[in-house]
Design a protein around this motif. Structure first.
Motif, mmCIF file in Angstrom:
data_model
loop_
_atom_site.group_PDB
_atom_site.id
_atom_site.type_symbol
_atom_site.label_atom_id
_atom_site.label_comp_id
_atom_site.label_asym_id
_atom_site.label_seq_id
_atom_site.Cartn_x
_atom_site.Cartn_y
_atom_site.Cartn_z
ATOM 1 N N ALA A 199 0.785 -1.177 -0.094
ATOM 2 C CA ALA A 199 0.030 -0.092 0.111
ATOM 3 C C ALA A 199 0.830 1.312 -0.056
ATOM 4 N N TRP A 243 -4.561 -3.546 -5.667
ATOM 5 C CA TRP A 243 -4.127 -3.869 -4.342
ATOM 6 C C TRP A 243 -5.418 -4.472 -3.557
ATOM 7 N N ALA A 244 -6.508 -3.807 -3.626
ATOM 8 C CA ALA A 244 -7.685 -4.378 -3.040
ATOM 9 C C ALA A 244 -8.114 -5.609 -3.575
ATOM 10 N N CYS A 245 -8.017 -5.837 -4.801
ATOM 11 C CA CYS A 245 -8.247 -7.145 -5.170
ATOM 12 C C CYS A 245 -7.501 -8.247 -4.856
ATOM 13 N N GLY A 281 -8.740 -8.888 -1.301
ATOM 14 C CA GLY A 281 -9.735 -9.595 -1.180
ATOM 15 C C GLY A 281 -9.773 -11.072 -1.669
#
Length: 343
Positions: A28, A174-176, A179
């Motif tokens: 991040a 990054w979020a994928c 998740g």
């Protein structure tokens, strides 16, 4: 004789959780310290990490060595281009699920037929299905042939999430990845995940216990295909271009090397393997380091992977445990451990 402490497993789990949390925090923070090239490179690695996680579910968890994973990756990538309208950006809310569904549907078809075979026959059937998909986009106008297809307008979610902006795309990738990792971690802790682990350990015993193993393996195939489709979608959006090489057996082999290099049976091993593979590739391609030998980068990469597999049979994820075993194996460590056991 060496004895392990009752708290060793809990300590190892805490260490793994801390490593994963630190890794995602570091990812991040990359846009804060890296330039455009660094952000683009790490974004590509994160996409490959999602791809590696999808194969880890089959190989590392279920024991199914699939050599056609690139087909699902390529279907997700081509779906992002073929389903996007030419006049305006596609809606991310429907395009991403559609690409994942297309990849999952093909994975369901491949799994339904290939799971009726075993061993090397299973590997060859999955490869054959991947080659079929490859030749569809390579030899027909649907996939643009060898020239590939360009994605003219990248998808967006209103004015809030425009993937045409590099930092927004990085954050979304990054979020994928987060998740996908969290979803698989929860899945493997569930009854379904324990059933897959049992199938890998001894499928005949699972059948004797009353489990119908075929639906479990087929479901794992579909989930794996959907995650590979997600990675393909992100790859197409990042590059704005797709070609038949995204479905080639070379890519299937590369992602298989990633999870072996990182360490089979561990989700974090897929992350480590993806980063190690791509960074080694970039290192051996560097003309600043190797000069004219950089054009033979496959040789250096191959030798390094062979050494890693020979010296680290558990993969890179097993390095901390190997170091602990060496420390415990010292004479003082053995005496201390035996004394604790005697008390």
């Amino acid at each position: 004789m060496a004895f392990s402490s009752p708290d060793a497993g809990a300590a190892s789990s805490r260490g793994a959780a801390l490593f994963v949390a630190a890794a995602f925090a570091a990812l991040a923070a990359v846009p804060l310290v890296a330039g455009n090239y660094g952000v683009d490179l790490v974004g590509k690695i994160m996409i490959y990490a999602i791809f590696a996680l999808s194969l880890e579910l089959l190989v590392g968890t279920t024991g199914l060595v699939c050599f056609g994973q690139a087909a699902f990756f390529g279907i997700g990538a081509y779906g992002a281009v073929l389903l996007s309208p030419a006049s305006e950006p596609a809606g991310l809310a429907w395009l991403l699920p559609a690409c994942m569904a297309a990849a999952a549907a093909y994975a369901g078809l491949v799994g339904a037929l290939s799971l009726r075979t075993r061993g090397v026959y299973f590997i060859m059937v999955t490869l054959a299905f991947a080659q079929m998909a490859y030749y569809v986009v390579h030899d027909t106008p649907l996939g643009g042939g060898t020239d590939g297809i360009y994605l003219m307008l990248k998808p967006a979610l209103g004015s809030l999430l425009d993937l045409d902006r590099p930092l927004v795309l990085y954050g979304f990738t990054w979020a994928c990845l987060l998740g996908s990792f969290g979803f698989l971690a929860l899945l493997l802790r569930s009854r379904f995940g324990r059933a897959l682990a049992g199938i890998k350990a001894n499928e005949q015993r699972m059948r004797a216990a009353g489990f119908s193993t075929y639906p479990y393996k087929l479901a794992a195939f579909v989930v794996s295909g959907a995650l590979a489709g997600l990675a393909g979608f992100l790859f197409a959006v990042k590059d704005g271009y797709v070609n038949p090489e995204l479905l080639s057996w070379h890519l299937s082999g590369a992602v298989l090397v990633m999870i072996i290099l990182g360490g089979l049976g561990h989700l974090r091993g897929a992350l480590i393997g993806a980063f190690a593979f791509v960074l080694l590739q970039e290192f051996y391609k560097s003309e600043a380091v190797f000069g004219s030998f950089a054009k033979h980068w496959h040789l250096g990469l191959g030798l390094t992977i062979i050494l890693c597999v020979a010296l680290l049979p558990r993969g890179l994820v097993g390095v901390p445990q190997r170091l602990r075993e060496r420390l415990v194996g010292r004479p003082g460590g053995r005496r201390s451990t035996a004394g604790e056991a005697a008390r």
